[in-house]
Scaffold this motif. Sequence first.
Motif, PDB file in Angstrom:
ATOM      1  N   PHE A 161       0.518   3.772  -3.164  1.00 27.07           N
ATOM      2  CA  PHE A 161      -0.452   4.787  -2.750  1.00 27.07           C
ATOM      3  C   PHE A 161      -0.236   6.083  -3.545  1.00 27.07           C
ATOM      4  O   PHE A 161       0.889   6.564  -3.677  1.00 27.07           O
ATOM      5  N   ASP A 162      -1.313   6.611  -4.081  1.00 22.55           N
ATOM      6  CA  ASP A 162      -1.215   7.840  -4.880  1.00 22.55           C
ATOM      7  C   ASP A 162      -1.216   9.043  -3.945  1.00 22.55           C
ATOM      8  O   ASP A 162      -2.212   9.352  -3.299  1.00 22.55           O
ATOM      9  N   ARG A 163      -0.061   9.734  -3.890  1.00 23.51           N
ATOM     10  CA  ARG A 163       0.101  10.819  -2.909  1.00 23.51           C
ATOM     11  C   ARG A 163      -0.705  12.066  -3.237  1.00 23.51           C
ATOM     12  O   ARG A 163      -0.805  12.971  -2.412  1.00 23.51           O
ATOM     13  N   VAL A 219      -3.658   6.263   5.762  1.00 23.47           N
ATOM     14  CA  VAL A 219      -2.635   5.349   5.250  1.00 23.47           C
ATOM     15  C   VAL A 219      -1.498   5.147   6.251  1.00 23.47           C
ATOM     16  O   VAL A 219      -1.034   4.016   6.461  1.00 23.47           O
ATOM     17  N   ILE A 261       0.834  -1.199   0.000  1.00 23.91           N
ATOM     18  CA  ILE A 261       0.000   0.000   0.000  1.00 23.91           C
ATOM     19  C   ILE A 261       0.870   1.250   0.000  1.00 23.91           C
ATOM     20  O   ILE A 261       0.633   2.187  -0.760  1.00 23.91           O
ATOM     21  N   PHE A 262       1.917   1.230   0.820  1.00 20.32           N
ATOM     22  CA  PHE A 262       2.819   2.374   0.880  1.00 20.32           C
ATOM     23  C   PHE A 262       3.436   2.631  -0.488  1.00 20.32           C
ATOM     24  O   PHE A 262       3.569   3.775  -0.936  1.00 20.32           O
ATOM     25  N   ASP A 282      -7.366   7.143   2.596  1.00 15.31           N
ATOM     26  CA  ASP A 282      -6.828   8.355   2.016  1.00 15.31           C
ATOM     27  C   ASP A 282      -5.585   8.734   2.824  1.00 15.31           C
ATOM     28  O   ASP A 282      -5.091   7.944   3.633  1.00 15.31           O
ATOM     29  N   GLN A 296      -8.773   5.598  -2.055  1.00 14.18           N
ATOM     30  CA  GLN A 296      -8.014   4.576  -2.762  1.00 14.18           C
ATOM     31  C   GLN A 296      -8.296   3.192  -2.209  1.00 14.18           C
ATOM     32  O   GLN A 296      -8.657   3.037  -1.058  1.00 14.18           O
ATOM     33  N   LEU A 338       2.812  11.415   2.119  1.00 16.90           N
ATOM     34  CA  LEU A 338       1.657  10.522   2.084  1.00 16.90           C
ATOM     35  C   LEU A 338       0.389  11.260   2.442  1.00 16.90           C
ATOM     36  O   LEU A 338      -0.681  10.989   1.909  1.00 16.90           O
TER      37      LEU A 338
END
Lengths: 496, 528
Positions: B58-60, B104, B54-55, B100, B72, B511
């Motif tokens: 993940f779309d920042r 996260v 996930i990290f 979100d 997400q 993040l």
Amino acid sequence: MVEETLHSISLYLPEIVIVVTLCVIIVADLVVKSQKQVAAWIMLGGLVIAGLFVMLQSGTVESIFYDMAAVDPFAVFFKTLLILAGIFVVLFSMKNRELEAYSLRMGEYYMLFAGMMLGMMMMAGATNLLLMFLALEVTSISSYVLAGFTKSSLRSSEGSMKYIIYGAVSSGVMLYGISLLIGVTAATDIYAINEALAVGVEQTLILNISVLMIIVGLGFKIAVVPFHFWAPDVYEGAPITIAALLAVASKIAAFAMVIRFFSVSFIDSGGFSVTGTWSAIEGIHWDVLLGGMAALAMIVGNLTALRQDNIKRMLAYSSIAHAGYILMGLVILTSEGLTSIMIYLFIYLFMNLGAFYVAMLFMNKAGTESIEGYKGLGHRSPLAGVAMTIFLVSLTGLPPTGGFVAKLYIFGAAISAGWIWLVAIAGITTVISLFYYIRVVRNMYFFKPDENDAAIEFDFLSRVILFALLIPTLLLGLYFQPVLEFARNSMLMFGF
Amino acid sequence: MELQILGIGILTWIVFIPIVGMIIVLLLPDKNRNAIRWTAAVATGIQVILAGVIFAVFDRTKLGINDAESFQFMEKFSWITVEAVPWVGRIEINYFVGIDGLSVLMIILTSLIGFIGVVSSWNIDKMVKGYFTLYLLLVTGMMGVFVALDFFLFFIFWEVMLLPMYFLIGLWGGPRREYAAIKFFLYTFVGGILMLLTMLALYFSVAYTDPATGQSVHTFNILHMMNPANYVEGGLLSGVDTTWRYVAWMALFINFAIKIPLFPFHTWLPDAHVEAPTPISVILAGVLLKLGTYGLLRINFPIFPDATVYFIYFMAALGMISIIYGAFCAMAQDDFKKLIAYSSISHMGIVVLGIAALNTQGMVGGVLQMFNHGIITAVLFLSVGVLYDRTQKRGLYDFGGIANQMPKYTGLAMIGMFAALGLPGLNGFVSELFSFLGAFEAYRWITIISVTGIIITAGYILWTIQRVYLGKTPEKLTNLNDLTPREILMFVPLIALIILLGIYPAPAIELMNSSLSHLVEFVRIGGY
């Protein structure tokens, strides 16, 4: 006329099956006295057959015996619950060690049991004040005797005596109320009463008094404060199976009758749009009165339960508190409120019977009724311990158990109707209830059993019964759509 | 963005993997302790790997918070639907999860602490099966709260944590465990009831129009609750700045304040911490407390921006009191665990002060502090646990000169201590700085007073180091073994993060930055 009667009889088959069962038990008791459990099996068979007939009635909306009783989804819902409770209690009775000393009298036991079942099923459908009273008395008289069934026990006799005295007085008061109501409205069936009220009744004072008196009688049956004094003594004294039956089935039947009586006779008969107004009888704020009773039941029930050491007494006070929660739904008297009562009762059936059942198992195997005596039992019997924990957590109303869903709907209905103070009391008392329920759990687990106490094992049937109660209690917490829809669809009462 | 494994979304995996582990544990025989431990380790280990995935992906840039489109790994299934009947609207409860920028970091924290908790539970020998069953259930509950976007689901996960925690403290805890367990249970249950009632009031006040059928549907969807347009006319919580909205905000706030715990709702924490076994203290301080501040940010802030702004000074003031009061109480303790418990109250006060600033700096600082505090207190509680395992003592005056005997251990523990103190170069400093900077813009005096808490913190931390690790060794405490490889394994990831985020906090801040800026903007628009 004959046709009408015959047709009515065809719709009264579940009750008739119970009557037949009753007669068969009497005969069987005379013929095969040596077989201990024969009466139990007959009773079980009778209940199953009656249950099948009840299922066949689903969808029917009819009034039978000239407006004496109704066969409608509402009655079917409650009869289903009653029969389920009946089946469980018969199974409990087969396993109850208390009753073994009376094995020669078990025919009587099941005969009275059948009588009580009959009365309760009649209560679910009765639409005429006379039949209502009759059904109530059939139930009550059978239960007086059953409560004193273990007659060599002093407490049992004492409880039974108290029960009769309280019961007789409140029945008398209720009967007086009924006669007054019939007097001012000139009607005995609740539809006609509703019409009379819609037209308007001149003697409002007498009307108010009569309804108050009827509330006394019904309040006694529900065991709601201030008519609850009999419950702890009777539960403690009666065989635990009968205590379970009184706490669950007789409460269910009484609520069926109360709901029908109030919602049919007091709602303005405009029809479909149930607004929940209590406007038909002016003079007293009925909703505030019932709300007060509910609040009192929650407060008194939960606070008194805190100090109990006998598990049956604790469950008695807890069931008084639950009557208070359920009564909240009646205060609102909208379909939301009534549906949430039905959901509550459905779930209450499993979780409360479950708690009584484990209490009975512990009584059989460890010989203790005292909560202090529960120390270490969780280690001696992991299965029963975990089950008891789940039942009690469910009674508290914690997710993910059925009890949470029950409370969710009742609280939700009350909030949406704007009864914030009542919900606040319900919330506070729920927190209080955690304390005494969790005390049992604490005693079961936080203490080591004595070295010489053996592990407790149960036979196959005992475990099956336990799981039959445990699985619904858990499952209904996670997926309650079926019961929701069942309750919703059962809201249909004859006359609406 | 979606990411599926075997057709099931990654968030469902990360939430329910411990339940799978729990079922396996239940099926294993009692005697087979190592198999039970390994099952738990594998289950939580998979969580860590999933959190890593996930990290990575993940779309920042996506905002989240109130916009369903930009959440997400979203999954949404109908759970309970009752079709409309004439007199009651349709009922809808969804299994609705997504993350979100706000959640996260918490997912990563939970999986990490969950895994380290298992490693540190390795030497628990009493009722191993029961312990790990409850432990895994607890982990599922915590993870579930962080991903739930449906209030009903949120509530279920929230309450699921209670019972395992009660037993974990009550059965495996110290001498006064019973008292601590019931106190914890009652406090959080009170909060739970308050949240339940508010949730129901919100449910009846919010209805959205189903685009497909045009029906009005009551919903537990948290995102729908954030949209003022969805409030029905005449609903209890409809409108802006009404008394009932203030009451509802307060009810939720008390619930979350109990979990944080914020003065004056904090008294359960020292008892629970002292009595709980080490791994459970780690979980409690590392993750459970964050649920409180997370709840404030996920529910109170965006659903009630008006009431949030109305009570914002009150919140900041409580944050300040917690910082100072917690620090002073910590100084007065002679029990190591109690000291850390009170320091947690103090440090969580910084989070509250930071988010109450209602600006991006403070908000980022607050959320980063949630993460950092989770890591740091985990290290501190593990340090106490290591000493307790060897000596069965926790009193600060019982020790001395540990540094001579256990150099490796002392080195690692000291890093944790200094991070808690806020030493520049370690992660605590960054987040505290951001929180105070943000807060200073909003409340000058409150912040100035709060910052003095740092000095007191320095005082009690240094004093503790002196009493425990330096000085002379009491005669009874000779021949202590240094850390075993297992113990090093549980310290190393945490210490690495402490140093890494102290030097280069950007990966963590990136993040959450866009989501938190959006949250601040959203609350400010709604509230002012």
